[in-house]
Design a protein around this motif. Structure first.
Motif, mmCIF file in Angstrom:
data_model
loop_
_atom_site.group_PDB
_atom_site.id
_atom_site.type_symbol
_atom_site.label_atom_id
_atom_site.label_comp_id
_atom_site.label_asym_id
_atom_site.label_seq_id
_atom_site.Cartn_x
_atom_site.Cartn_y
_atom_site.Cartn_z
ATOM 1 N N THR A 78 -78.531 -29.362 34.270
ATOM 2 C CA THR A 78 -79.177 -30.176 35.309
ATOM 3 C C THR A 78 -80.652 -29.839 35.489
ATOM 4 O O THR A 78 -81.378 -30.586 36.142
ATOM 5 C CB THR A 78 -78.494 -29.951 36.675
ATOM 6 O OG1 THR A 78 -78.666 -28.571 37.026
ATOM 7 C CG2 THR A 78 -77.018 -30.283 36.627
ATOM 8 N N HIS A 119 -83.054 -46.191 43.459
ATOM 9 C CA HIS A 119 -83.098 -44.732 43.364
ATOM 10 C C HIS A 119 -81.713 -44.202 43.012
ATOM 11 O O HIS A 119 -80.796 -44.259 43.814
ATOM 12 C CB HIS A 119 -83.594 -44.127 44.679
ATOM 13 C CG HIS A 119 -83.764 -42.633 44.607
ATOM 14 N ND1 HIS A 119 -84.070 -41.856 45.675
ATOM 15 C CD2 HIS A 119 -83.683 -41.777 43.562
ATOM 16 C CE1 HIS A 119 -84.145 -40.586 45.302
ATOM 17 N NE2 HIS A 119 -83.907 -40.518 44.023
ATOM 18 N N THR A 135 -90.008 -40.644 43.970
ATOM 19 C CA THR A 135 -88.741 -40.595 44.695
ATOM 20 C C THR A 135 -88.812 -39.627 45.875
ATOM 21 O O THR A 135 -87.796 -39.201 46.400
ATOM 22 C CB THR A 135 -87.560 -40.220 43.765
ATOM 23 O OG1 THR A 135 -87.924 -39.047 43.034
ATOM 24 C CG2 THR A 135 -87.221 -41.333 42.815
ATOM 25 N N HIS A 172 -75.047 -32.910 53.752
ATOM 26 C CA HIS A 172 -76.082 -32.569 52.771
ATOM 27 C C HIS A 172 -75.474 -32.757 51.382
ATOM 28 O O HIS A 172 -74.394 -32.245 51.100
ATOM 29 C CB HIS A 172 -76.502 -31.113 52.989
ATOM 30 C CG HIS A 172 -77.665 -30.680 52.162
ATOM 31 N ND1 HIS A 172 -77.945 -29.370 51.905
ATOM 32 C CD2 HIS A 172 -78.626 -31.385 51.529
ATOM 33 C CE1 HIS A 172 -79.036 -29.278 51.156
ATOM 34 N NE2 HIS A 172 -79.463 -30.495 50.919
ATOM 35 N N ALA A 173 -76.160 -33.503 50.531
ATOM 36 C CA ALA A 173 -75.596 -33.820 49.220
ATOM 37 C C ALA A 173 -76.599 -33.488 48.130
ATOM 38 O O ALA A 173 -77.814 -33.577 48.340
ATOM 39 C CB ALA A 173 -75.253 -35.303 49.152
ATOM 40 N N TRP A 174 -76.080 -33.116 46.994
ATOM 41 C CA TRP A 174 -76.938 -32.875 45.827
ATOM 42 C C TRP A 174 -76.431 -33.746 44.677
ATOM 43 O O TRP A 174 -75.221 -33.986 44.542
ATOM 44 C CB TRP A 174 -76.864 -31.398 45.411
ATOM 45 C CG TRP A 174 -77.412 -31.143 44.038
ATOM 46 C CD1 TRP A 174 -78.710 -30.948 43.696
ATOM 47 C CD2 TRP A 174 -76.668 -31.101 42.805
ATOM 48 N NE1 TRP A 174 -78.822 -30.774 42.343
ATOM 49 C CE2 TRP A 174 -77.587 -30.862 41.775
ATOM 50 C CE3 TRP A 174 -75.313 -31.235 42.486
ATOM 51 C CZ2 TRP A 174 -77.210 -30.753 40.437
ATOM 52 C CZ3 TRP A 174 -74.938 -31.135 41.164
ATOM 53 C CH2 TRP A 174 -75.882 -30.896 40.148
ATOM 54 N N GLY A 175 -77.371 -34.216 43.898
ATOM 55 C CA GLY A 175 -76.970 -34.979 42.719
ATOM 56 C C GLY A 175 -78.203 -35.342 41.938
ATOM 57 O O GLY A 175 -79.302 -34.890 42.242
ATOM 58 N N SER A 216 -87.409 -40.182 37.081
ATOM 59 C CA SER A 216 -88.840 -40.109 37.348
ATOM 60 C C SER A 216 -89.305 -38.738 36.914
ATOM 61 O O SER A 216 -89.679 -37.911 37.740
ATOM 62 C CB SER A 216 -89.107 -40.324 38.827
ATOM 63 O OG SER A 216 -88.291 -39.452 39.568
ATOM 64 N N GLU A 260 -78.817 -38.685 36.474
ATOM 65 C CA GLU A 260 -77.914 -38.513 35.335
ATOM 66 C C GLU A 260 -76.451 -38.357 35.750
ATOM 67 O O GLU A 260 -75.563 -38.367 34.904
ATOM 68 C CB GLU A 260 -78.320 -37.264 34.527
ATOM 69 C CG GLU A 260 -79.576 -37.425 33.695
ATOM 70 C CD GLU A 260 -80.842 -37.050 34.459
ATOM 71 O OE1 GLU A 260 -80.835 -37.142 35.703
ATOM 72 O OE2 GLU A 260 -81.835 -36.689 33.804
#
Ligand code: AMP
Length: 542
Positions: free
Chosen positions: A414, A231, A520, A323-326, A186, A329
């Motif tokens: 990123t 998502h 999102t 807690h997560a990041w991503g 998005s 892609e």
């Protein structure tokens, strides 16, 4: 010399096959879009997914064809997900929260042939159907009794459509690098970009998600993914949960605090996953009604930075916060903040400090930080750099865009700016385009936002860089107060003072009724920059 192990391609439908054989009676519970709670199990999901495969095959859908879904998290969506992939077609999940024109643009770009959708979205699709000529048939996730009158081409209720297949069908086999699924980013600027997952990348990603230090669930657990299937590849949960036999609870169309609470409570959910906005609604509902969730043990939160006050609220309830990041892609898991030794024993603020980082990567994700020239920067927990990643579930190109997106070492930029410490814990300090460049130094807009939302009167906060004649840019804090709460500019500045470096302090605060979000749920900084483009700081005359 080659090894002498079997040639066993990593195909997504092997996951649902495994779930059906080994965990066949494990339940999948859904708050259906029609209303009532629906119950099924992994064996039934597999059987009906095979019917989807058979039906699509009969309609001439072939290897590599795109089939779109615009749908909530439900058992039917999960069946379609595996049924589409099971014949080598590509399950293209479309985000219904996008503007209708963007939906049409994406469907056209992907050249989807069939579109499966929920009752909720039929009216929106009717309005844009003439702009989506590649769609040959619409399948509505419902039965004949609930099927509305519609102008959608060849529209059919899903239950009737699969009833025309007897299920006497075998999954297709093909090479594991075959495309399985697709999800458009998005993008807040430019056209959305199609991320194309392969069967292999999805299976490997599921294995990455399956450890205790990752999504943390097992066969004995119950997972409620509030994060939608559309998502970012459902954060891998639609693969990870069946691969382990975890019970799934799907919230359907109702994602408000009260509805999510009710499902968490009645289904004795142990694990759940979603973006901070969802948890804010849930925590407000719990606080306002003095409620408890004795079964909930584990909350995964990602998509945007998780505010410290939110982490503390869950920790105080005895819930493990992950807690997560991503990003889309990356399939999407990048890092998760599990507390490994020597941090597991930390208490109080020191523990919250570690839980608030974005964490470290599971095996299968490599990261580095670099300066603008591509030179690697140290992992000292202080130096900010562009965060770049590589791995078997990280994109190497976008769908139908002929451009190299990797650096010379094969890393993907990123677009985030981060620090990494000596133990591999990463902290996002900003999006590279949102970081505030003040007098040649960088200020993290995320850190300021996290701090500001800790003030008891603040509902949401956003920070943007605004031009300043002396410093180039300075931070402007935009605040939405909680309903009925009051706080002045001075109150909030006083609260922030001493908690950050003096030169990071916002030069001004403006109060707004609402902060705009992307489809999102992220703060839409482009819109805020637009809204405040004529703004100038009271101290800018300097
Ligand atoms: P999407 O592909 O829509 O999931 O967006 C990915 C982007 O969301 C990342 O590049 C980050 O900028 C942001 N993001 C995701 N998780 C987090 C997090 N835990 N903290 C801060 N930003 C995040």
């Amino acid at each position: 010399m080659l090894g002498l192990m079997q040639d066993w391609p990593l195909l997504c439908h092997r996951i649902i096959e495994h779930a059906a054989q080994i965990h066949g009676t494990q339940e999948i519970v859904t708050r259906s879009v029609e209303g009532p709670i629906h119950r099924t199990n992994y064996k039934n999901i597999r059987d009906r997914a095979l019917k989807v495969s058979q039906r699509l095959d009969r309609d001439g859908i072939k290897l590599g064809d795109r089939v779109a879904t615009i749908a909530w998290n439900t058992w039917r969506h999960l069946e379609a997900w595996y049924g589409i992939m099971g014949i080598g077609a590509i399950c293209h999940t479309v985000n219904p929260r996008l503007f209708p024109e963007q939906i049409a643009w994406i469907v056209n770009h992907a050249q989807d042939r069939v579109l499966m959708t929920d009752l909720t979205f039929v009216p929106i699709l009717e309005k844009i159907a003439d702009k989506m000529p590649s769609i040959e048939r619409y399948v509505v996730f419902t039965d004949k009794a609930h099927m509305p009158q519609t102008t959608l081409k060849n529209a059919v209720p899903y239950e009737d459509w699969i009833a025309q297949a007897d299920g006497d069908f075998k999954w297709k086999t093909f090479e594991e690098n075959t495309a399985a699924a697709m999800c458009y980013t998005s993008g807040t600027t430019g056209d959305p970009k199609g991320v194309l997952y392969s069967h292999r990348s999805n299976v490997l990603h599921a294995l990455m998600a399956n450890t205790g230090d990752s999504l943390g669930a097992n066969a004995g657990d119950t997972m409620l993914p509030v994060v939608p299937l559309f998502h970012a590849n459902s954060w891998g949960i639609a693969f990870s949960a069946p691969s382990m036999g975890t019970k799934l609870v799907f919230p359907g169309a109702k994602l408000d605090g009260a509805s999510v609470f009710e499902l968490l409570e009645t289904e004795k959910v142990t694990h759940t996953a979603g973006v901070p906005t969802v948890w804010l609604m849930l925590l407000n509902h719990i606080a306002a009604n003095h409620l408890k969730l004795p079964h909930l043990r584990f909350v995964v939160c990602g998509g945007s930075a998780m505010p410290r006050s939110m982490i503390k609220a869950f920790v105080d309830m005895g819930v493990t916060v992950r807690h997560a990041w991503g990003m889309t892609e990356m399939s999407p898991i990048g890092t998760l903040a599990a507390l490994k030794p020597p941090f597991a024993e930390l208490e109080g603020d020191a523990r919250l400090d570690m839980l608030q980082t974005q964490g470290y990567p599971p095996f299968g994700v490599q990261m580095k930080i670099t300066d603008d020239a591509g030179k690697e920067l140290p992992w000292d927990g202080k130096t900010f750099g562009r965060l770049k990643v590589s791995g078997p579930a990280v994109s190497k190109a976008y769908f139908r865009i002929d451009a190299n997106i990797l650096d010379e070492d094969g890393y993907f930029d990123t677009g985030d700016v981060a620090t990494i410490d000596g133990h591999g814990y990463m902290r996002i300090t900003d999006r590279s385009k949102d970081v505030i460049k003040s007098g040649g130094e960088w200020i993290s807009s995320i850190d300021l936002e996290n701090l500001a939302v800790g003030h008891p009167a603040v509902a949401e906060a956003a920070v943007i860089g605004v031009h300043h004649p002396k410093w180039d840019e300075r931070p402007l804090l935009i605040v939405q107060l909680k309903q009925g709460a009051t706080a002045t500019r001075e109150d909030i500045l006083k609260y922030m003072d001493g908690k950050i470096a003096k030169w990071w302090m916002p030069d001004d605060i403006v109060f707004v009724d609402g902060i705009p979000h992307t489809a999102t749920g992220k703060i839409l900084k482009t819109a805020l920059r637009d809204q405040f483009k004529a703004y100038s700081f009271p101290n800018a005359a300097a």
